[in-house]
Each structure stands twice: as structure tokens, then as C-alpha cells.
Design a protein around this motif. Structure first.
Motif, PDB file in Angstrom:
ATOM      1  N   TYR A 290       2.644  -7.434  -2.204  1.00 32.90           N
ATOM      2  CA  TYR A 290       1.501  -6.420  -1.692  1.00 32.90           C
ATOM      3  C   TYR A 290       1.403  -6.173  -0.316  1.00 32.90           C
ATOM      4  CZ  TYR A 290      -3.226  -4.831  -2.642  1.00 32.90           C
ATOM      5  OH  TYR A 290      -4.648  -3.903  -2.646  1.00 32.90           O
ATOM      6  N   ASP A 293       2.496  -2.968   2.166  1.00 33.82           N
ATOM      7  CA  ASP A 293       1.825  -1.950   2.365  1.00 33.82           C
ATOM      8  C   ASP A 293       0.553  -2.447   3.213  1.00 33.82           C
ATOM      9  OD1 ASP A 293       0.196   0.448   2.656  1.00 33.82           O
ATOM     10  OD2 ASP A 293      -0.062   0.509   0.464  1.00 33.82           O
ATOM     11  N   ALA A 295      -2.053  -0.783   4.358  1.00 33.02           N
ATOM     12  CA  ALA A 295      -3.221  -0.088   4.173  1.00 33.02           C
ATOM     13  C   ALA A 295      -4.465  -0.842   3.780  1.00 33.02           C
ATOM     14  CB  ALA A 295      -3.084   1.270   3.097  1.00 33.02           C
TER      15      ALA A 295
END
Length: 399
Positions: A290, A293, A295
Motif C-alpha cells: 500500500y 502509492d 497519495a
């Protein structure tokens, strides 16, 4: 009566001496139980009432199906330690060696306890800055250390570090200082100037820093989180603790990490291997995937700032005075303008809020040794919009 017919001996009453004689149920457990009993909206204990990203759940399932269900390495899954090292370097400019300077822990509280047990010896003094998270003192006491409590701020309701007070408390017996930013419970954030001042104070000493940075990705209004990792002098003497549970809305997973120079991490791992050994394997593999990324954690300040602003706007029409919320997912309020309750202790005011208004909060006095009354309580806004709106409706009707 023959010996065979005699009455059985009563069970022996054992004599026990508590290692933590002053410790009982935490205020969080007490207020959460009270909220459940009275059907109150629980804005007391600091956990989200919404789900994490479904992609993270899918990543756990994938890890389990791939067979990541046995003991991982004691120090943590390699891919996750490498991802943590890359994240810290990208955000704060300091590179920790994933092999020797990062350990995955069973949540931040375990990392805090392990740090103190590894580095604090009987008779050592450890400075904590009140109000503070309730696990610090028991951990220091279990290590045989002495807690030196210093108040944040020069007056009630102020929570900035008082460096003159810290300087006066430093002594040859000082082993460490615990720094928490963003701060629980006050929601204040240390500045770069604060960190520089701390570095200057500690420069001529061997004092270590335990940096509790579990809310590192919740700093608002364009400010940058001042991790001790940003500051080379401090990084060289610090153990940095953070929490995937806080960052990714999975507090029940109890997965965090510690980062520190090799010499400190070597001692940390000596204790870690015997108080937990290792941490849930599929969660570690999922988190590693996870973290590819950035973001989700880069978007966290805007995500929580929106909740903060919604909550503050809803409280603006009440008699509660809003204190600044610069980081974390907490909002402190001063209730002294409520004439009917201004003489209530913070604990009594929170009980009244829970039982009569239907909204649970936490008294700030619970974060001080022996209590310190300022007529300030803490709310948690890490909740769904409908939860916050329901709480705001009840508060507006009574306050």
C-alpha cells in the motif's frame, strides 16, 4: 474426625506487590464505557468510526492467500522496512538504513515501552511534557526510571514548549526527554524553531529523545511536520515512533514502527524480540504494498482539516471557546463561559456531557499527574460527517 475426613484447607491468599500501584483503568476506557451505557456519541477515545481504504483490505487478503501467515522476521518484513525508510527520506530528508535502523512494532505504544525499557536504567530521569499521553509514565516506572514532569506553556490553556523550564530540568541524571508532535491532547505542533532550540539545549548532553510522531501526517494549514528526522543533531540521538493505525484508519491492527540510529536500534531490538518478537505478517505485507502509492498519507492533512473545519464551524455557535487545532485529530475547548458548569471539574463536566447531552469527551486533567484543572476538554473529530453532525446537534441544543 479422622485426618481423611478433615475439611480441606482454604486457598492461600497470595501477597502481591503491584509494579504499577497507581495505575487503574484509563480515562479512555471509562468514558467509552459510559458513552455506550448512555447511547452517547463517542468523541472521547481517539479512533475513527469509518472504514479504511478497501484497497488495503484487499492487500491483506492477497498477502494471506500468498501464504504470508507464518512468523515474519523479528525486525519486520524487509519490504515494509524499506518502504518506511523511503517514506522518511522523501518527506524529511533523512535516510535510515532499513536493515539496521527500522523495526516494525505492534503499534506505537509497544514501540514507546520498548524504547524506554531498552534505554532507561534504574535511577535515570526522563522528562515528559504535560499534558501527555498516559503510557509514558508507566513505561518509565517499569524501567525503574524517575518521571520528571514539566508543564507545556507558561499559563493554563497554553501548550507551547517552555525551553527555559526544560533547560532548568536537565541534570546529569537526565537520560531522555519525550517529545510528542503533533501533540495529544492539545493539538499543537512544534515548529522548526522549537526543534532547533531543543537541539541547542541537548547539544552538550548525552540526553536521548523519544519522539512520539504518531500524528505526523495530520498537520494543517500548510505547515510541515517537524519530525526530529529533519534535524541531523536530533536524529542522531532520537528514536522516532509512528503508527500505521493512525495514518491509515486501522487502529485495531496495532502496527507501527520505530526508527533510530543503529546503536540505539540494536538495544531496542534486544527488548523487542522478547516482549513481542514480531508483528502480524499479512498486515505487514499489505502495508508494504500500500505504501507504494504516497497519495493516501499525502492527502491526510486535507482530509482531516476538512473534518476539523466542519466540527469547529458547528461549535462556533456554542458557548465553548475553541482552542487552536494545528495538528492531530483532536479539538480542545474551554467551557468556562458556561455559567452553570464553570465550577465543575473537567471529569464531572465530561460525565455531564456524556449522560445528559449525549456526547462523550475526555477531560484534559486526565493527561496530568494528579490532575490539573483548566476547564478544558478534548474532542476527537476522526468521525464520519453524520457522526460529527449528530454530536454538533446535541451540543448546540445544550451549550
Amino acid at each position: 474426625m479422622s485426618p481423611a475426613q478433615s475439611s480441606p484447607a482454604l486457598p492461600r491468599v497470595l501477597s502481591l506487590t503491584s509494579r504499577l500501584p497507581r495505575t487503574g483503568d484509563t480515562i479512555f476506557s471509562v468514558m467509552s464505557a459510559l458513552a455506550e451505557t448512555h447511547g452517547a456519541v463517542n468523541l472521547g477515545q481517539g479512533f475513527p468510526d469509518f472504514d479504511c481504504d478497501p484497497k488495503l483490505i484487499d492487500a491483506v487478503a492477497t498477502a494471506m492467500r500468498k501464504g504470508h501467515n507464518q512468523y515474519p522476521p523479528m525486525q519486520g518484513v524487509t519490504a515494509l522496512r524499506e518502504a518506511v525508510a523511503a517514506k522518511i527520506e522523501a518527506l524529511y530528508g533523512h535516510r535510515y538504513d532499513a536493515g539496521s535502523e527500522i523495526t516494525i512494532t505492534a503499534g506505537a505504544t509497544q514501540a514507546i515501552l520498548t524504547t524506554i525499557l531498552a534505554l532507561v536504567h534504574p535511577g535515570d530521569e526522563v522528562i515528559v511534557l504535560e499534558p501527555c499521553y498516559d503510557s509514558y509514565q508507566p513505561a518509565i516506572e517499569l524501567a525503574g526510571g524517575t518521571v520528571v514532569r514539566l508543564a507545556l506553556g507558561a499559563a493554563a490553556g497554553e501548550f507551547r514548549p517552555d525551553f527555559d523550564r526544560i533547560a532548568a530540568a536537565l541534570s546529569p541524571r537526565t537520560r531522555a526527554i519525550v517529545v510528542n508532535t503533533p501533540h495529544n491532547p492539545s493539538a499543537t505542533v512544534w515548529s522548526a524553531a522549537d526543534m532547533q532550540r531543543l537541539a541547542e539545549l541537548l547539544r552538550p548532553t548525552d540526553v536521548l529523545v523519544l519522539a512520539d510522531e504518531v500524528y505526523e501526517h495530520m498537520v494543517f494549514d500548510g505547515a510541515a511536520h517537524q519530525s526530529v528526522s529533519r534535524h541531523p543533531e536530533l536524529a542522531a540521538r532520537s528514536v522516532v515512533v509512528s503508527s500505521f493505525g493512525k495514518t491509515f484508519h486501522v487502529t485495531g491492527w496495532k502496527v507501527g514502527y520505530a526508527a533510530a540510529p543503529k546503536a540505539l536500534m540494536t538495544e531496542f531490538r534486544k527488548v523487542h524480540q522478547f516482549n513481542v518478537f514480531t508483528v502480524n505478517a499479512p498486515m505487514q505485507h499489505a502495508l508494504a504494498a500500500y505504501l507504494v502509492d504516497p497519495a493516501p498519507y499525502l492527502g491526510l492533512p486535507a482530509f482531516y482539516a476538512a473534518k476539523r473545519d466542519r466540527f469547529r464551524a458547528g461549535l462556533a455557535g456554542t458557548a465553548l471557546r475553541l482552542l487552536p487545532s494545528e495538528g492531530s485529530y483532536f479539538q480542545c475547548v474551554d467551557y468556562s463561559a458556561l455559567q452553570a458548569h464553570r465550577d465543575c471539574s473537567e471529569a464531572d463536566f465530561c460525565r455531564w456531557l456524556t449522560t445528559e447531552v449525549g456526547v462523550a469527551a475526555i477531560p484534559l486533567s486526565a493527561f496530568y499527574d494528579g490532575g490539573f484543572e483548566q476547564r478544558i476538554v478534548r474532542f476527537c473529530f476522526a468521525k464520519r460527517e453524520q457522526t460529527l453532525d449528530g454530536a454538533l446537534k446535541r451540543l448546540s441544543e445544550h451549550l
